[in-house]
Design an enzyme around this catalytic site. Structure first.
Site, PDB file in Angstrom:
ATOM      1  N   HIS A 165       0.821  -1.212   0.000  1.00  0.00           N
ATOM      2  CA  HIS A 165       0.000   0.000   0.000  1.00  0.00           C
ATOM      3  C   HIS A 165       0.853   1.259   0.000  1.00  0.00           C
ATOM      4  O   HIS A 165       0.427   2.306  -0.479  1.00  0.00           O
ATOM      5  CB  HIS A 165      -0.962  -0.016   1.192  1.00  0.00           C
ATOM      6  CG  HIS A 165      -2.065  -1.025   1.028  1.00  0.00           C
ATOM      7  ND1 HIS A 165      -3.105  -1.141   1.910  1.00  0.00           N
ATOM      8  CD2 HIS A 165      -2.296  -1.952   0.073  1.00  0.00           C
ATOM      9  CE1 HIS A 165      -3.922  -2.110   1.507  1.00  0.00           C
ATOM     10  NE2 HIS A 165      -3.438  -2.625   0.401  1.00  0.00           N
ATOM     11  N   HIS A 415      -1.054 -12.967  -1.930  1.00  0.00           N
ATOM     12  CA  HIS A 415      -2.445 -13.122  -1.463  1.00  0.00           C
ATOM     13  C   HIS A 415      -2.644 -14.544  -0.927  1.00  0.00           C
ATOM     14  O   HIS A 415      -3.567 -14.799  -0.163  1.00  0.00           O
ATOM     15  CB  HIS A 415      -3.423 -12.840  -2.613  1.00  0.00           C
ATOM     16  CG  HIS A 415      -3.611 -11.371  -2.861  1.00  0.00           C
ATOM     17  ND1 HIS A 415      -3.922 -10.851  -4.096  1.00  0.00           N
ATOM     18  CD2 HIS A 415      -3.528 -10.302  -2.017  1.00  0.00           C
ATOM     19  CE1 HIS A 415      -4.031  -9.528  -3.996  1.00  0.00           C
ATOM     20  NE2 HIS A 415      -3.786  -9.170  -2.756  1.00  0.00           N
TER      21      HIS A 415
HETATM   22  C1  HEM Z   1      -6.211  -9.642   4.053  1.00  0.00           C
HETATM   23  C2  HEM Z   1      -5.281  -9.264   3.255  1.00  0.00           C
HETATM   24  C3  HEM Z   1      -5.479  -8.696   1.877  1.00  0.00           C
HETATM   25  C4  HEM Z   1      -6.615  -8.363   1.202  1.00  0.00           C
HETATM   26  C5  HEM Z   1      -8.043  -8.467   1.695  1.00  0.00           C
HETATM   27  C6  HEM Z   1      -6.212  -7.853  -0.090  1.00  0.00           C
HETATM   28  C7  HEM Z   1      -7.089  -7.387  -1.061  1.00  0.00           C
HETATM   29  C8  HEM Z   1      -6.706  -6.744  -2.202  1.00  0.00           C
HETATM   30  C9  HEM Z   1      -7.599  -6.098  -3.131  1.00  0.00           C
HETATM   31  C10 HEM Z   1      -9.107  -6.051  -3.010  1.00  0.00           C
HETATM   32  C11 HEM Z   1      -6.849  -5.554  -4.105  1.00  0.00           C
HETATM   33  C12 HEM Z   1      -7.341  -4.771  -5.326  1.00  0.00           C
HETATM   34  C13 HEM Z   1      -7.639  -5.752  -6.414  1.00  0.00           C
HETATM   35  C14 HEM Z   1      -7.984  -5.136  -7.735  1.00  0.00           C
HETATM   36  O1  HEM Z   1      -9.039  -4.495  -7.822  1.00  0.00           O
HETATM   37  O2  HEM Z   1      -7.244  -5.327  -8.709  1.00  0.00           O
HETATM   38  C15 HEM Z   1      -5.479  -5.842  -3.801  1.00  0.00           C
HETATM   39  C16 HEM Z   1      -4.419  -5.416  -4.551  1.00  0.00           C
HETATM   40  C17 HEM Z   1      -3.111  -5.744  -4.269  1.00  0.00           C
HETATM   41  N1  HEM Z   1      -2.660  -6.550  -3.266  1.00  0.00           N
HETATM   42 FE1  HEM Z   1      -3.753  -7.306  -1.777  1.00  0.00          FE
HETATM   43  N2  HEM Z   1      -4.859  -7.910  -0.190  1.00  0.00           N
HETATM   44  C18 HEM Z   1      -4.363  -8.420   0.974  1.00  0.00           C
HETATM   45  C19 HEM Z   1      -3.040  -8.681   1.277  1.00  0.00           C
HETATM   46  C20 HEM Z   1      -2.001  -8.497   0.409  1.00  0.00           C
HETATM   47  C21 HEM Z   1      -0.642  -8.909   0.661  1.00  0.00           C
HETATM   48  C22 HEM Z   1      -0.157  -9.652   1.896  1.00  0.00           C
HETATM   49  C23 HEM Z   1       0.089  -8.524  -0.432  1.00  0.00           C
HETATM   50  C24 HEM Z   1       1.562  -8.690  -0.712  1.00  0.00           C
HETATM   51  C25 HEM Z   1       2.481  -9.003   0.165  1.00  0.00           C
HETATM   52  C26 HEM Z   1      -0.813  -7.874  -1.337  1.00  0.00           C
HETATM   53  C27 HEM Z   1      -0.451  -7.335  -2.542  1.00  0.00           C
HETATM   54  C28 HEM Z   1      -1.306  -6.640  -3.363  1.00  0.00           C
HETATM   55  C29 HEM Z   1      -0.857  -5.867  -4.498  1.00  0.00           C
HETATM   56  C30 HEM Z   1       0.589  -5.703  -4.969  1.00  0.00           C
HETATM   57  C31 HEM Z   1      -1.990  -5.280  -5.044  1.00  0.00           C
HETATM   58  C32 HEM Z   1      -2.015  -4.300  -6.205  1.00  0.00           C
HETATM   59  C33 HEM Z   1      -1.569  -2.927  -5.701  1.00  0.00           C
HETATM   60  C34 HEM Z   1      -1.851  -1.843  -6.712  1.00  0.00           C
HETATM   61  O3  HEM Z   1      -3.031  -1.440  -6.817  1.00  0.00           O
HETATM   62  O4  HEM Z   1      -0.896  -1.374  -7.377  1.00  0.00           O
HETATM   63  N3  HEM Z   1      -2.067  -7.893  -0.808  1.00  0.00           N
HETATM   64  N4  HEM Z   1      -5.415  -6.584  -2.655  1.00  0.00           N
END
Ligand code: HEM
Length: 679
Positions: A165, A415
């Site tokens: 984030h 994820h």
């Molecule tokens: C409970 C934990 C998490 C939830 C609920 C979550 C949920 C999400 C959601 C809803 C998105 C946006 C998806 C889209 O519309 O394309 C997202 C993007 C992303 N998530 Fe997660 N995430 C979680 C944990 C993580 C973790 C642990 C990582 C990496 C270590 C991660 C890496 C990313 C990345 C790199 C993006 C894209 C960022 C961007 O917008 O440039 N997420 N995630």
């Protein structure tokens, strides 16, 4: 598997330019990741001056006027002040191209776009057919299986999301449901083509979907990321690039905001502190100005927080870490103001910010990253250093821009680490209960009940994360953002759909880019993917050329000592290399970091566990290595036995004199002109 993988030797130079196509067409890319300056073909006209770099305090060349009908693709700063401190939006970090790394600018790429129409439509199979339904891919490739990670804690997952984030956010998404744009009918059916709102690319659900066929739902919302083409920042015939809404640097913008405006909303303007609300003897972030819009609250009294990042409320453990980092700022500010009563609010605020960011960069690079991309790999690729000195590796020709392949494929692999049930843990490390993840998306009130905050903080360091593999908890593949409904969205279907929305080149292309042989048949993937998974891929896809990067990369056997396969490892390594080397204020640079050598070595004593100890209320003990599960070699010890940063080193002896500025000691920053892509 490539145990000897080395980013320096694996970069095929010719991929940067091919058949006269410009892969890095804009000013943002005029500083390449590879230390080579690629064509000065700048959309922003004179924005990248051909003469000497602008100096702090000197206004830049006049800026081109933006088309008033568009919101633009980033705002170039009018001038770069001669400042000791980072800007909030990341502008002027790179003095040669001051807009680099600022919000609302495009991601960059390692390989050119692969859009269905060559310009902006989602990717298609090589035959011109549609790719397999992303939800079908999710169902077949990413089922649920409760496999714990044998070594690492939930905090390793959670800090990863904090890092994510801090670095990027696709523009147009809030991660609060429901999204303003609805791409399906209210009863979950696909809309007639004529009625589909702009930017829609709905996820089509297969007929026999095990969950959604129960409610006869055939459509899941998905809104495309806003691009430079949508904003009319590029010529009509040029391929679109997605924009990211936040600044690209690893600079705690999640705490301090990505703009001056948000920064002003989160600051107290007293004692150098960030704003907090006191409730039940504890400090909480201020209330969001749009609680019912961004949170899934069920009554107007429920908590919904405002922070530097819009996603702060997304899940309880994310919010715990956001609060820890907020309280840490105030803890440092309180100490600095006692040590230096002559400092004003602004000085205390900025000096506390320097320390907080330095600690965060240290934890990210020295405690977290070695687990994910390997100690040896990190040392070899100069991402971490074994030194008690400054590193001074800043190189203004390194582009700090976030790679589309990193944020929208490789980093999302983790994820897989998410767990569906969050343990509440007592001081004796016994489980007191647990929270179901999908009950608490965008509902942070639960943190303020009883001593849940401390229990969740202990849970972060006690509970194992899920193993990094192809299995994903159904809390995110069936119940994401369900907001009280029986079913929700599917994060893995979204990840696959996003890969195509962004037109990322295929898995096979990245294999080759990263040094694996190109596969000519599905069996060509067997070098790194199991027989069973290769069979699954061959039933889903028409050709090995069609396999999405997100999917192929997620099935590779891990490189030993890391949590990812070789293709994602290559992308992650490249990103974290750029993120440190392209950050003029990185904490290991002398002068620009705002730290002297003693202070730097003090920062190197910090740890995630100590941060949790210092910023919760009744957590009295933690294991030293908080990303690693409790064990004989990592036992829970009293908090005061964990090394701490001694803030008395920040007592200002030069009382009355201004602190040195970080402007222009570039010649003293020993980046020495060496090219980092060693052939
Ligand atoms: C409970 C934990 C998490 C939830 C609920 C979550 C949920 C999400 C959601 C809803 C998105 C946006 C998806 C889209 O519309 O394309 C997202 C993007 C992303 N998530 Fe997660 N995430 C979680 C944990 C993580 C973790 C642990 C990582 C990496 C270590 C991660 C890496 C990313 C990345 C790199 C993006 C894209 C960022 C961007 O917008 O440039 N997420 N995630």
């Amino acid at each position: 598997i490539h145990p000897s993988y080395n980013i320096f030797s694996q970069q095929p130079q010719q991929t940067l330019n091919n058949n006269g196509l410009q892969y890095f067409p804009q000013s943002y890319q005029s500083i390449s990741g590879g230390g080579r300056v690629l064509g000065g073909n700048s959309y922003f006209g004179n924005f990248v001056p051909s003469g000497p770099p602008p100096q702090p305090g000197i206004p830049l060349a006049p800026q081109p006027t933006q088309d008033p009908a568009t919101l633009g693709c980033g705002t170039p700063p009018a001038s770069c002040p001669n400042s000791r401190y980072r800007s909030y939006d990341g502008s002027c970090n790179n003095l040669r191209n001051p807009i680099l790394g600022t919000p609302n600018t495009p991601y960059t790429r390692l390989l050119p776009q692969n859009y269905g129409d060559g310009i902006s439509n989602p990717t298609l199979a090589k035959s011109g057919n549609e790719l397999p339904l992303s939800r079908l891919v999710s169902l077949i490739i990413y089922p649920d299986a409760p496999i714990e990670d044998p070594i690492f804690t939930l905090n390793a997952m959670q800090y990863g999301q904090i890092i994510t984030h801090d670095m990027s956010m696709i523009l147009g998404s809030t991660q609060a449901q429901p999204h303003g744009t609805r791409c399906c009918s209210p009863d979950g059916q696909l809309l007639e083509l004529a009625n589909i709102p702009e930017h829609c690319y709905p996820i089509v659900l297969p007929e026999h979907d095990p969950q959604h066929s129960q409610t006869n739902t055939r459509c899941m919302n998905f809104v495309r990321t806003i691009t430079d083409r949508d904003r009319r920042c590029i010529p009509e015939n040029q391929a679109a690039e997605q924009l990211t809404a936040v600044n690209h640097y690893l600079d705690l913008s999640i705490v301090y905001g990505n703009t001056d405006q948000v920064n002003q909303q989160v600051r107290q303007f007293q004692g150098g502190r960030l704003r907090v609300d006191q409730r039940n003897g504890q400090e909480w972030p201020p209330r969001s100005l749009n609680a019912s819009g961004v949170c899934a609250i069920q009554s107007p009294q429920e908590a919904c927080y405002l922070a530097g990042d819009a996603r702060v409320n997304q899940n309880p453990q994310l919010t715990v870490l956001q609060i820890i980092l907020l309280r840490e700022h105030n803890r440092i500010a309180n100490a600095l103001s006692k040590l230096n009563p002559h400092w004003d609010d602004e000085t205390i605020f900025q000096e506390a910010r320097i320390i907080n960011i330095a600690q965060h960069q240290f934890i990210s690079y020295y405690e977290w990253l070695p687990i994910f991309i390997g100690v040896k790999n990190s040392l070899k690729n100069k991402i971490i250093f074994n030194t008690k000195d400054f590193v001074n590796d800043y190189d203004e020709s390194v582009n700090p821009t976030i790679l589309n392949e990193h944020a929208n494929a490789a980093f999302r692999y983790f994820h897989s680490l998410i767990v569906g049930s969050l343990d509440l843990v007592t001081e004796k490390r016994s489980s007191y209960g647990s929270l179901r993840l999908s009950d608490w998306f965008n509902r942070p009130q639960i943190l303020e009940e009883g001593d849940n905050f401390d229990q969740l903080a202990r849970g972060l360091n006690t509970q194992p994360e899920s193993a990094s593999d192809q299995y994903h908890t159904s809390e995110i593949t069936q119940f994401l953002f369900r907001a009280g409904q029986p079913f929700g969205s599917d994060l893995k279907a979204i990840d696959v759909q996003r890969n195509r929305d962004h037109g990322l080149a295929s898995y096979n292309d990245y294999r080759e880019f990263c040094g694996l042989p190109r596969a000519h048949t599905f069996n060509g993937f067997l070098d790194v993917i199991s027989q069973k998974n290769v069979e699954k891929l061959s039933t889903l896809y028409e050709s090995p050329e069609d396999v999405d990067l997100t999917v192929g990369g997620s099935l590779e056997a891990h490189v030993p000592g890391t949590l990812s396969g070789p293709t994602f490892l290559c992308i992650l390594t490249e990103q974290f290399f750029r993120t440190r080397k392209g950050d003029r204020f990185f904490f290991e640079n002398s002068g620009t970091s705002g730290l002297n050598l003693d202070q730097l070595n003090e920062i190197r004593k910090t740890s995630i566990s100590r941060l949790l100890c210092d910023n919760s209320y009744n957590v009295r003990a933690m294991q030293p290595r908080g990303f690693e599960r409790i064990s004989h070699s990592n036992p829970v010890v009293p908090c005061e036995n964990l090394p701490a940063v001694d803030l008395s080193l920040w007592k200002d002896m030069s009382s009355g004199h201004a602190l040195p500025s970080a402007g222009v000691p570039l010649d003293t920053v020993g980046y020495g002109g060496h090219l980092f892509y060693k052939k």
